[in-house]
Design a protein around this motif. Structure first.
Motif, mmCIF file in Angstrom:
data_model
loop_
_atom_site.group_PDB
_atom_site.id
_atom_site.type_symbol
_atom_site.label_atom_id
_atom_site.label_comp_id
_atom_site.label_asym_id
_atom_site.label_seq_id
_atom_site.Cartn_x
_atom_site.Cartn_y
_atom_site.Cartn_z
ATOM 1 N N GLN A 71 21.033 22.279 -13.228
ATOM 2 C CA GLN A 71 19.995 22.695 -12.227
ATOM 3 C C GLN A 71 20.080 21.404 -11.450
ATOM 4 N N LEU A 72 20.607 22.170 -9.988
ATOM 5 C CA LEU A 72 20.518 20.808 -8.705
ATOM 6 C C LEU A 72 19.854 20.548 -7.980
ATOM 7 N N SER A 73 18.626 22.316 -7.560
ATOM 8 C CA SER A 73 17.941 22.340 -7.198
ATOM 9 C C SER A 73 16.783 21.202 -7.173
ATOM 10 N N VAL A 74 16.737 20.127 -6.465
ATOM 11 C CA VAL A 74 15.539 19.753 -7.164
ATOM 12 C C VAL A 74 14.190 19.526 -6.096
ATOM 13 N N PRO A 75 13.616 19.136 -5.863
ATOM 14 C CA PRO A 75 12.606 19.057 -4.724
ATOM 15 C C PRO A 75 12.801 17.422 -4.706
ATOM 16 N N SER A 105 6.802 26.794 -3.888
ATOM 17 C CA SER A 105 7.209 26.577 -4.675
ATOM 18 C C SER A 105 7.863 24.916 -5.879
ATOM 19 N N LEU A 106 8.185 24.080 -4.965
ATOM 20 C CA LEU A 106 8.342 23.170 -4.316
ATOM 21 C C LEU A 106 7.410 22.487 -5.018
ATOM 22 N N PHE A 107 5.903 22.597 -4.319
ATOM 23 C CA PHE A 107 4.950 21.393 -5.720
ATOM 24 C C PHE A 107 4.689 21.732 -6.634
ATOM 25 N N ALA A 108 4.936 22.977 -7.428
ATOM 26 C CA ALA A 108 5.245 23.492 -8.751
ATOM 27 C C ALA A 108 6.544 22.797 -8.860
ATOM 28 N N ARG A 109 7.494 22.959 -8.889
ATOM 29 C CA ARG A 109 9.015 22.045 -9.673
ATOM 30 C C ARG A 109 9.092 21.233 -9.295
#
Length: 486
Positions: free
Chosen positions: A352-356, A231-235
């Protein structure tokens, strides 16, 4: 009655009979005066009296062939077949149904009720059949889940008590890979071990070390780590700032101003003891806001402390107060200005603060880099973090994905500490999803930062990692050029 009288009036008259109409008043008058009876005595009233009298008679006095005998009064016989019966009689009824004997059925839904009774009998008397009760109940739930009908044919029921084995029950329920007893004896950890063993065998064939093999440690989240990082790779593409906002949008600030601001924020994190995740998120929020919002250079420091305030609230356990960020700027900005800017940034980012960030990928890649080590290397971890933080002050690294920057930091850190072997292996290639040639440009630019050919007087990060607690990794240099590895 009215129609009967009218029909009598329309009846053709016989010879010698008067045609005068006989009313009720006239009939009463004739009866009181001992006169003649009515000319046309009605026989329907007598019939009606007879029928009423017959209705008042008791039911047993009626003849057997009467219409009332065709509809007997309802008794509890129907309910007796369903509820008022013990388990043994219910099982006998099921056996009789299988032999073809008729069973009393209700007029509405008799077939469905009989099927439910038979299935309930079959489940409750599983001990008679020699099968465990829990196995039968599980099979019934499985059949209902697959959308089977409520009715159970009578010919499918056993004609006599027989013993069924677990293998036969599993075959009747459907294709099951293992026996029921063996499946029920498994726990959740046993199933996880089987899945991880199959996965580990697949990775070993490719020469990859499984870093999630220690699945019993709950803090490692090994069962979900692969999905989380997928999921992190996609976001990371969606939350990536624009790499050219300085040239296209910002006219009053420069790349140098941005580097000075971030270098000062590194000192702020050290002053308040903030975690590295707060620093990485702060830089990401600054770049994402500047990508689409023009800002004056007088407000650049205000934007920096505001983004750090937001990041502290998101990452820290005890975040600094607004007054402390105003104090760190020598009270250049008031509390109201910081709060107003905070509202502006959050509304623009839509919370939107959840950032990879690079730090999130770096944790995973460091674990993969140390998979072949017998003892974890602390120098490798500190050096990789040092190289990754050097990219924060460089505007040119915005064109690279965070995962690519983190993988390049691991590549250069391994080469700096050990030149006897190639720093890239199948394990790192599997978990970083990058091959060695894809890291060439990023690694070369990162080596220039390491050699201090860029940066000038911005030395907050270098001074930070020059401390003994970080093993003085900022003083390390690779004796050989990394370009020969590509």
């Amino acid at each position: 009655m009215k129609h009967a009288v009218m029909n009598d009036e329309n009846r053709p008259s016989n010879l010698g009979e008067p045609t005068a109409r006989v009313t009720r008043a006239r009939a009463k008058f004739l009866g009181s005066s001992n006169g003649l009876p009515p000319l046309y005595p009605s026989t329907k009233q007598d019939d009606k009296r007879v029928s009423r009298a017959s209705l008042k008679r008791a039911a047993p006095d009626k003849p057997a062939g009467s219409s009332a005998a065709c509809h007997p009064r309802k008794k509890r016989a129907v309910l007796k077949d369903v509820t008022n019966i013990n388990c043994e009689n219910l099982y006998i009824n099921c056996i009789n149904a299988a032999k073809g004997q008729p069973i009393r059925q209700d007029r509405k839904g008799s077939l469905q009720k009989k099927g439910k009774v038979e299935s309930a009998c079959y489940a409750k008397n599983s001990k008679v059949l020699g099968v465990k009760e829990e196995n039968i109940v599980d099979e019934i739930h499985q059949v209902e889940a697959e959308g089977s009908q409520d009715t159970c044919p009578a010919e499918d029921l056993p004609t006599e008590p027989t013993e069924l084995k677990n293998e036969e029950m599993s075959a009747a329920a459907g294709p099951v890979p293992l026996k029921i007893d063996s499946i029920k004896s498994w726990g959740p950890s046993d199933r996880d071990e089987v899945v991880l063993c199959m996965k580990q065998e697949n990775l070993e064939d490719r020469g990859v070390i499984d870093i999630d093999s220690k699945h019993r440690d709950p803090q490692m989240c090994s069962l979900y780590a692969a999905d989380i990082y997928t999921s992190l790779f996609a976001r990371q593409v969606d939350r990536k700032p624009s790499p050219d906002y300085m040239e296209n949008l910002q006219r009053d600030i420069t790349q140098r101003m941005r580097s000075i601001l971030i270098d000062w924020l590194v000192e702020v994190t050290e002053e308040y003891g903030l975690v590295p995740d707060t620093l990485y998120l702060t830089v990401n929020l600054i770049d994402r806001f500047l990508s689409e919002n023009y800002i004056d250079k007088k407000k650049l420091q205000l934007l920096g402390v505001t983004c750090m305030l937001i990041s502290s609230k998101y990452e820290e356990i005890c975040a600094p107060r607004v007054e402390e960020f105003c104090f760190i700027t020598d009270n250049t900005y008031t509390k109201e200005e910081v709060v107003h800017m905070e509202s502006r940034v959050l509304n623009f980012l839509r919370f939107q603060l959840s950032v990879p960030t690079v730090k999130k990928f770096l944790r995973r890649f460091i674990q993969a880099a140390q998979a072949s080590y017998k003892v974890p290397s602390v120098e490798l971890e500190f050096l990789a973090n040092y190289l990754a933080e050097l990219t924060l002050i460089e505007y040119s690294f915005l064109k690279y994905l965070p995962s690519l920057t983190a993988a390049s930091a691991i590549f250069l850190a391994r080469w700096t500490l050990d030149q006897s072997d190639h720093p890239w292996n199948p394990t790192l290639e599997h978990y970083t999803r990058f091959k060695a040639p894809e890291l060439k440009n990023t690694v070369l630019e990162l080596q220039d930062l390491q050699l201090n050919t860029k940066g000038g007087d911005l030395s907050a990060i270098r001074e930070k990692y020059k401390q003994t607690k970080f093993k003085c990794v900022s003083t390390l240099r690779s004796p050989e050029s990394v370009e020969s590895l590509f």
